[in-house]
Design an enzyme around this catalytic site. Sequence first.
Site, PDB file in Angstrom:
ATOM      1  N   PRO A 129       0.797  -1.230   0.000  1.00 49.25           N
ATOM      2  CA  PRO A 129       0.000   0.000   0.000  1.00 49.25           C
ATOM      3  C   PRO A 129       0.828   1.278   0.000  1.00 49.25           C
ATOM      4  O   PRO A 129       0.414   2.282  -0.599  1.00 49.25           O
ATOM      5  CB  PRO A 129      -0.859  -0.115   1.262  1.00 49.25           C
ATOM      6  N   ASP A 131       4.580   1.337  -0.576  1.00 49.62           N
ATOM      7  CA  ASP A 131       5.706   1.304  -1.513  1.00 49.62           C
ATOM      8  C   ASP A 131       5.277   1.401  -2.963  1.00 49.62           C
ATOM      9  O   ASP A 131       6.001   1.981  -3.786  1.00 49.62           O
ATOM     10  CB  ASP A 131       6.509   0.015  -1.311  1.00 49.62           C
ATOM     11  N   SER A 138       2.267  11.741  -1.004  1.00 52.78           N
ATOM     12  CA  SER A 138       2.000  11.955   0.411  1.00 52.78           C
ATOM     13  C   SER A 138       0.530  12.317   0.535  1.00 52.78           C
ATOM     14  O   SER A 138      -0.066  12.831  -0.418  1.00 52.78           O
ATOM     15  CB  SER A 138       2.864  13.096   0.955  1.00 52.78           C
ATOM     16  N   ASN A 140      -0.364  14.741   2.064  1.00 55.44           N
ATOM     17  CA  ASN A 140      -0.350  16.203   2.039  1.00 55.44           C
ATOM     18  C   ASN A 140      -0.500  16.783   0.645  1.00 55.44           C
ATOM     19  O   ASN A 140      -0.921  17.941   0.499  1.00 55.44           O
ATOM     20  CB  ASN A 140       0.951  16.721   2.668  1.00 55.44           C
ATOM     21  N   THR A 186     -41.512  48.008  -4.733  1.00 58.68           N
ATOM     22  CA  THR A 186     -40.286  48.276  -3.983  1.00 58.68           C
ATOM     23  C   THR A 186     -40.680  48.464  -2.526  1.00 58.68           C
ATOM     24  O   THR A 186     -41.742  49.041  -2.241  1.00 58.68           O
ATOM     25  CB  THR A 186     -39.564  49.529  -4.510  1.00 58.68           C
ATOM     26  N   HIS A 187     -39.847  47.993  -1.618  1.00 67.63           N
ATOM     27  CA  HIS A 187     -40.175  48.018  -0.191  1.00 67.63           C
ATOM     28  C   HIS A 187     -41.495  47.284   0.090  1.00 67.63           C
ATOM     29  O   HIS A 187     -42.198  47.601   1.052  1.00 67.63           O
ATOM     30  CB  HIS A 187     -40.269  49.459   0.340  1.00 67.63           C
ATOM     31  N   LYS A 323     -55.789  23.285   1.719  1.00 64.75           N
ATOM     32  CA  LYS A 323     -54.679  24.233   1.804  1.00 64.75           C
ATOM     33  C   LYS A 323     -53.452  23.666   1.083  1.00 64.75           C
ATOM     34  O   LYS A 323     -53.084  22.504   1.277  1.00 64.75           O
ATOM     35  CB  LYS A 323     -54.335  24.511   3.258  1.00 64.75           C
ATOM     36  N   ASN A 325     -49.369  24.534   0.266  1.00 64.76           N
ATOM     37  CA  ASN A 325     -48.241  25.348   0.722  1.00 64.76           C
ATOM     38  C   ASN A 325     -47.112  25.379  -0.312  1.00 64.76           C
ATOM     39  O   ASN A 325     -46.961  24.450  -1.108  1.00 64.76           O
ATOM     40  CB  ASN A 325     -47.699  24.798   2.042  1.00 64.76           C
ATOM     41  N   GLU A 330     -39.922  26.337   0.275  1.00 66.59           N
ATOM     42  CA  GLU A 330     -39.462  26.148   1.654  1.00 66.59           C
ATOM     43  C   GLU A 330     -38.251  25.236   1.714  1.00 66.59           C
ATOM     44  O   GLU A 330     -37.278  25.508   2.439  1.00 66.59           O
ATOM     45  CB  GLU A 330     -40.609  25.589   2.497  1.00 66.59           C
TER      46      GLU A 330
END
Length: 465
Positions: A129, A131, A138, A140, A186-187, A323, A325, A330
């Site tokens: 594993p 060699d 590595s 790293n 807007t707003h 109802k 949704n 969501e």
Amino acid sequence: MSTRIETDGLGDIDVSNDVLWGAQTQRSLRYFSIGKERMPHEMIEAYAILKRACATANNASGRLSDKRRDLIFTVCDEIMSGMHNRMFPLHVWMTGSGTQFNMNVNEVIANRASQITGYALGSKEPLHPNDHVNMAQSTNDTFPSAMHIASALTVDRQLLPALARLRRTIEQKARQWKDIVKVGRTHLQDAVPITLGQEWCGYVGMLDEHITRLEQARDGLLPLALGGTALGTGVNTDQGFAKRACSEIARLTQLEFSSATNKFALQGAHDGLVHLSSTLRGLAGSLFKIANDLRLLACGPRAGIGEITLPTNEPGSSIMPGKINPTQAEALTMLCTQVMSNDVAVGMGGAGGMLDMNAYKPLMIHNIMQSLTLLHDGMENFRRFMIEGIVANEEHIKQQLDHSLVLVTALSPSIGYDRASQVAHHAVKNGLSPKQSALDLGFMTAEEYDNIADPTTMLSPNITP
């Protein structure tokens, strides 16, 4: 359950005979059994691609025999096909370098090669594993390279196509509704006329920008740290190893991966991954806005804005019959919130690198891959089960437009801002239409009003010098 003895630098450890991993994987399972999160499955494929490419590069230099190269090829191809997914059981919350996951891959490849060639599991014949499978590598340099490969492939194969499909579907709606004039806001207050198509065209533009940003973020992951080994110096590799290995990764993935010029940067920090995560956060923010807009425009249906009707997919209440949704909106906003939270963890992980190596790698890739998966799945569901089935309530939109005060803005160039304001306030106070208010105040005639206050003339620049 029967076991066998596997060995590593610390000695012997019992490993079940029905698994292909070895001693270091088993030690990780013993000492890092934390939480339910496992290493992302995308990292399994990425590592198999990387190990296969390294075998090619090491064979080309003469360090790895043809027989051993071909065995590595065979097992890596099996891993890439998903054949051995059960053999990669490690938790995210382990060493910050990901060393045991790298060794998990090395051990599975070595033991599967033993199995294929008739040697005993754990014999490390004909492949060792470290060699052979880990030759010139590595953790790293391989782990950050695998993170880049996994992330870039997922963006390219899954996220960008899903985003493009969502964008096309929204664009189709924008074209379909290009002539439906409605109240712009807007707003959250009535503003000026806009078409429903123009409103949705804004969503198309937002997604176009994210496609460009994601492509740039993906391309920023193409330089790889592979060949830097422990710190970026390339110790234990030959001069051409990095270029050969990265060229093979590019061939296998059909993405232009390359050997990074500065491997010290990619091993001490993971800024490309941080940038990708921030890009995902930006996409999540736009999707959040779009989903919230649509559930607001659909609210009611009779006591709210009600300009659009969402598809009926499932009952919305266990107590209120009939109802429905906005559940897809969501779900999307919830997962977008998770993606934004994930970016915080990735940013902190990226900032946490100390000296020559970052030790937050599993945290970072776990959060990035979860974000990629959530965004892909969320956009696909949002498109299929919500966007495609949305219907415009044209009659209701027209009623709202006719009774709103949005046309008052068109009066300002003719009667002035102050008088136009009086028209609006007088209309609100007395429950009048803007036209009747203007007539009552004596600011203009009916004919003058009709010539000026046409909503279709307010959809683009409308002043003649």
